[in-house]
Scaffold this active site. Sequence first.
Site, PDB file in Angstrom:
ATOM      1  N   GLU A 117     -39.707  79.484  21.290  1.00  0.00           N
ATOM      2  CA  GLU A 117     -40.814  79.826  20.385  1.00  0.00           C
ATOM      3  C   GLU A 117     -40.277  80.794  19.337  1.00  0.00           C
ATOM      4  OE1 GLU A 117     -44.412  81.369  22.302  1.00  0.00           O
ATOM      5  OE2 GLU A 117     -44.737  82.649  20.559  1.00  0.00           O
TER       6      GLU A 117
ATOM      7  N   ARG B 140     -43.210  86.179  12.622  1.00  0.00           N
ATOM      8  CA  ARG B 140     -43.360  87.600  12.290  1.00  0.00           C
ATOM      9  C   ARG B 140     -42.340  88.010  11.262  1.00  0.00           C
ATOM     10  NH1 ARG B 140     -43.373  89.566  18.523  1.00  0.00           N
ATOM     11  NH2 ARG B 140     -44.746  87.846  19.084  1.00  0.00           N
TER      12      ARG B 140
ATOM     13  N   THR C 192     -46.921  83.237  16.908  1.00  0.00           N
ATOM     14  CA  THR C 192     -47.598  84.188  16.024  1.00  0.00           C
ATOM     15  C   THR C 192     -48.223  83.490  14.813  1.00  0.00           C
ATOM     16  OG1 THR C 192     -45.763  85.676  16.651  1.00  0.00           O
ATOM     17  CG2 THR C 192     -47.445  86.592  15.228  1.00  0.00           C
TER      18      THR C 192
ATOM     19  N   LYS D  53     -52.400  80.614  25.954  1.00  0.00           N
ATOM     20  CA  LYS D  53     -51.477  81.725  26.176  1.00  0.00           C
ATOM     21  C   LYS D  53     -52.319  82.890  26.687  1.00  0.00           C
ATOM     22  CE  LYS D  53     -48.693  84.873  23.314  1.00  0.00           C
ATOM     23  NZ  LYS D  53     -47.500  84.906  22.442  1.00  0.00           N
TER      24      LYS D  53
HETATM   25  C1  3PG Z   1     -45.411  87.687  22.198  1.00  0.00           C
HETATM   26  O1  3PG Z   1     -45.578  87.695  21.017  1.00  0.00           O
HETATM   27  O2  3PG Z   1     -45.580  86.664  22.855  1.00  0.00           O
HETATM   28  C2  3PG Z   1     -45.087  88.996  22.857  1.00  0.00           C
HETATM   29  O3  3PG Z   1     -44.744  89.957  21.901  1.00  0.00           O
HETATM   30  C3  3PG Z   1     -44.033  88.913  23.864  1.00  0.00           C
HETATM   31  O4  3PG Z   1     -44.198  90.018  24.682  1.00  0.00           O
HETATM   32  P1  3PG Z   1     -42.939  90.689  25.365  1.00  0.00           P
HETATM   33  O5  3PG Z   1     -42.128  91.299  24.248  1.00  0.00           O
HETATM   34  O6  3PG Z   1     -43.515  91.733  26.280  1.00  0.00           O
HETATM   35  O7  3PG Z   1     -42.164  89.639  26.082  1.00  0.00           O
END
Ligand code: 3PG
Length: 214
Positions: A40, A44, A68, A128
């Site tokens: 994924e 961002r 995102t 999710k």
């Molecule tokens: C995401 O966007 O899915 C999260 O920021 C991931 O979270 P993590 O950094 O705690 O794995």
Amino acid sequence: MDIREVLKRSGVVPVIVIEEEAKAVPLARALVKGGLGVLEVTFRTKAAAAAIRAIRAEVPEAVVGAGTLVTPEMARAAFEAGAAFGVAPGFDPAVVNAAKDLGLPFVPGIATASELSQALTAGLRIVKFFPAEAAGGVKMIKNLLGAFRFTGVEFMPTGGISLANLRDYLAVPEVLCCGGTWVAPKDAIARCDWAAIESLAAEAAACANCGSLV
Ligand code: 3PG
């Protein structure tokens, strides 16, 4: 491609934050070599769409999605870059509809019963669960399932997941896979330490006992 099947077989989906397009291909190769073939790439950073294009062109054995996606425009950009699926941290009907119109398989984020209910009403069965640990972790998923199991909902928990709690999540039958940045840490990407990332991916794949898609 059946996105449910792809996510189910992945066990762990690396959540990638990439600042430089040039690093996308070696990063994807390291993750795939370690045993994680479903990725994924988060929108961002400005490099996200180009990173998806590069991975698709150079690492065809990977299945690359976009994360995102918080606006309809981002969903379109992800689709045009060739993302195999889209993910969002929250539930926004405008983004869900954009993905639907594009034919982009979409996994919205939910953290409450109300958001889950909206996702189900929108016809989505894979969500999710974000931010997983902060929003109640495995206990919250089990509580949600108490009310919603009959709908056939399945979860992709993300946020605060690591080797320390991965198995607890994957032990829930309705958890398809877990997402996380821990397999592609910012500092390792910054110093181009692809060997470290490969070994983190291998550790995660072994823990998830998922093997690889490739
Ligand atoms: C995401 O966007 O899915 C999260 O920021 C991931 O979270 P993590 O950094 O705690 O794995």
